[in-house]
Design a protein around this motif. Structure first.
Motif, PDB file in Angstrom:
ATOM      1  N   GLU A 137       9.358   5.367  -3.347  1.00 17.01           N
ATOM      2  CA  GLU A 137      10.746   5.790  -3.173  1.00 17.01           C
ATOM      3  C   GLU A 137      11.329   5.269  -1.861  1.00 17.01           C
ATOM      4  O   GLU A 137      12.497   4.873  -1.804  1.00 17.01           O
ATOM      5  N   ASP A 138      10.515   5.261  -0.807  1.00 15.82           N
ATOM      6  CA  ASP A 138      10.979   4.751   0.485  1.00 15.82           C
ATOM      7  C   ASP A 138      11.384   3.278   0.378  1.00 15.82           C
ATOM      8  O   ASP A 138      12.413   2.856   0.908  1.00 15.82           O
ATOM      9  N   PHE A 139      10.558   2.490  -0.300  1.00 14.54           N
ATOM     10  CA  PHE A 139      10.834   1.062  -0.392  1.00 14.54           C
ATOM     11  C   PHE A 139      12.050   0.800  -1.273  1.00 14.54           C
ATOM     12  O   PHE A 139      12.859  -0.094  -0.985  1.00 14.54           O
ATOM     13  N   LEU A 140      12.196   1.574  -2.327  1.00 14.85           N
ATOM     14  CA  LEU A 140      13.377   1.429  -3.178  1.00 14.85           C
ATOM     15  C   LEU A 140      14.650   1.772  -2.403  1.00 14.85           C
ATOM     16  O   LEU A 140      15.708   1.154  -2.622  1.00 14.85           O
ATOM     17  N   GLU A 141      14.564   2.726  -1.493  1.00 10.36           N
ATOM     18  CA  GLU A 141      15.705   3.052  -0.635  1.00 10.36           C
ATOM     19  C   GLU A 141      16.079   1.851   0.236  1.00 10.36           C
ATOM     20  O   GLU A 141      17.261   1.542   0.425  1.00 10.36           O
ATOM     21  N   PRO A 178       0.828  -1.216   0.000  1.00  9.88           N
ATOM     22  CA  PRO A 178       0.000   0.000   0.000  1.00  9.88           C
ATOM     23  C   PRO A 178       0.859   1.261   0.000  1.00  9.88           C
ATOM     24  O   PRO A 178       1.821   1.368   0.753  1.00  9.88           O
ATOM     25  N   HIS A 179       0.510   2.179  -0.885  1.00  5.02           N
ATOM     26  CA  HIS A 179       1.199   3.473  -0.942  1.00  5.02           C
ATOM     27  C   HIS A 179       0.569   4.383   0.112  1.00  5.02           C
ATOM     28  O   HIS A 179      -0.641   4.583   0.120  1.00  5.02           O
ATOM     29  N   ARG A 180       1.401   4.927   0.963  1.00  3.97           N
ATOM     30  CA  ARG A 180       0.862   5.733   2.067  1.00  3.97           C
ATOM     31  C   ARG A 180      -0.099   6.810   1.586  1.00  3.97           C
ATOM     32  O   ARG A 180      -1.155   7.053   2.206  1.00  3.97           O
ATOM     33  N   ASP A 181       0.216   7.446   0.454  1.00  3.46           N
ATOM     34  CA  ASP A 181      -0.579   8.586  -0.004  1.00  3.46           C
ATOM     35  C   ASP A 181      -1.881   8.186  -0.690  1.00  3.46           C
ATOM     36  O   ASP A 181      -2.711   9.046  -0.979  1.00  3.46           O
ATOM     37  N   ARG A 182      -2.070   6.876  -0.955  1.00  2.00           N
ATOM     38  CA  ARG A 182      -3.269   6.429  -1.661  1.00  2.00           C
ATOM     39  C   ARG A 182      -4.143   5.514  -0.807  1.00  2.00           C
ATOM     40  O   ARG A 182      -5.013   4.816  -1.340  1.00  2.00           O
ATOM     41  N   THR A 183      -3.909   5.520   0.503  1.00  2.00           N
ATOM     42  CA  THR A 183      -4.693   4.680   1.411  1.00  2.00           C
ATOM     43  C   THR A 183      -5.104   5.489   2.636  1.00  2.00           C
ATOM     44  O   THR A 183      -4.794   6.679   2.747  1.00  2.00           O
ATOM     45  N   ASN A 200      -4.098   0.950  -5.438  1.00  6.27           N
ATOM     46  CA  ASN A 200      -3.861   1.872  -4.325  1.00  6.27           C
ATOM     47  C   ASN A 200      -2.497   1.632  -3.688  1.00  6.27           C
ATOM     48  O   ASN A 200      -2.178   2.185  -2.640  1.00  6.27           O
ATOM     49  N   GLY A 201      -1.698   0.817  -4.350  1.00  5.99           N
ATOM     50  CA  GLY A 201      -0.369   0.521  -3.864  1.00  5.99           C
ATOM     51  C   GLY A 201       0.660   0.621  -4.970  1.00  5.99           C
ATOM     52  O   GLY A 201       0.405   1.193  -6.022  1.00  5.99           O
ATOM     53  N   GLN A 248       6.305  -0.972 -10.269  1.00  5.78           N
ATOM     54  CA  GLN A 248       5.118  -0.249 -10.729  1.00  5.78           C
ATOM     55  C   GLN A 248       4.780   0.784  -9.658  1.00  5.78           C
ATOM     56  O   GLN A 248       4.476   0.410  -8.524  1.00  5.78           O
ATOM     57  N   ASP A 249       4.859   2.044  -9.987  1.00  6.75           N
ATOM     58  CA  ASP A 249       4.536   3.074  -8.994  1.00  6.75           C
ATOM     59  C   ASP A 249       3.057   2.999  -8.614  1.00  6.75           C
ATOM     60  O   ASP A 249       2.681   3.323  -7.486  1.00  6.75           O
ATOM     61  N   VAL A 250       2.212   2.571  -9.564  1.00  8.45           N
ATOM     62  CA  VAL A 250       0.814   2.246  -9.267  1.00  8.45           C
ATOM     63  C   VAL A 250       0.614   0.787  -9.666  1.00  8.45           C
ATOM     64  O   VAL A 250       0.790   0.428 -10.835  1.00  8.45           O
ATOM     65  N   ASP A 251       0.280  -0.049  -8.698  1.00  7.22           N
ATOM     66  CA  ASP A 251       0.155  -1.473  -8.997  1.00  7.22           C
ATOM     67  C   ASP A 251      -0.972  -1.719  -9.994  1.00  7.22           C
ATOM     68  O   ASP A 251      -1.916  -0.932 -10.091  1.00  7.22           O
ATOM     69  N   ASP A 252      -0.864  -2.817 -10.731  1.00  2.00           N
ATOM     70  CA  ASP A 252      -1.854  -3.114 -11.777  1.00  2.00           C
ATOM     71  C   ASP A 252      -2.956  -4.045 -11.291  1.00  2.00           C
ATOM     72  O   ASP A 252      -3.582  -4.739 -12.081  1.00  2.00           O
TER      73      ASP A 252
END
Length: 206
Positions: free
Chosen positions: A172-176, A129-134, A197-198, A189-193
């Protein structure tokens, strides 16, 4: 075990209009392979050949959600903690999960365990889950330093709460995190398919 899971795979796929769509990327990479799904759900199927591992076979809040959405729940093949799997080293083609890794107090330990059971060249495939989309959008992003600190102390604490999000990431956090541990990122995928929302991170084992 794979035979039973293949039956489960077919039964869970495309049988209910309320099920989420499948991931084209997951099919592209993982079709014809055999692996493990951590915390699989009937309403969010990948339709791959997987052993479904969950920490309990009791009726949890997540199983109640599954049944409320679709009227069914996916079979659990192996009951085990997601960060302590009862499988030999390099015995699987892949480990896959969707909206699971954020529930571990020590996600580093969990990913290292998933990499342990995956063969060389195999994959750890995560939708996160992407923090900004949940509903976590107002939470502070979890810093890499905090994750490292948790990992160093994970044997001294019992802070896991499988029902709550422990960590809040952007892509970006996870890639770090991956860069810090030299995990080879095979696909992003910056937006999962799938649920959208992740984000998706695929690590390939060297």
């Amino acid at each position: 075990m794979h035979k039973n899971c293949t039956v489960n795979m077919h039964r869970n796929c495309k049988v209910n209009s309320k099920q989420f769509k499948e991931s084209k990327l997951a099919h592209h990479l993982l079709d014809d392979l055999k692996g493990i799904e951590i915390g699989g759900s009937f309403h969010n199927p990948f339709c791959l050949n997987t052993i479904n591992v969950d920490y309990t076979n009791e009726m949890t809040v997540f199983k109640e959600i599954e049944k409320n959405i679709t009227g069914n729940a996916v079979n659990i093949d192996v009951v085990a903690p997601g960060d302590k799997l009862p499988f030999p080293n390099e015995s699987q083609d892949f480990v896959i999960s969707s909206h699971v890794i954020e529930h571990f107090y020590d996600p580093i330990k969990a990913i290292q365990e998933w990499l342990r059971v995956v063969r060389k060249g195999g994959y750890v495939y995560m939708i996160i889950p992407h923090r900004d989309r949940t509903f976590d959008k107002d939470r502070d992003r979890t810093r890499l330093s905090e994750l490292i600190d948790r990992h160093e102390k994970s044997n001294q604490t019992n802070s896991n709460d499988a029902h709550s999000h422990q960590t809040f990431w952007t892509t970006e956090d996870f890639l770090e995190l991956c860069k810090h541990f030299n995990w080879k990122v095979f696909a992003v995928q910056d937006v999962d398919d799938k649920v959208e929302n992740g984000f998706t991170i695929v690590i390939q084992k060297n």
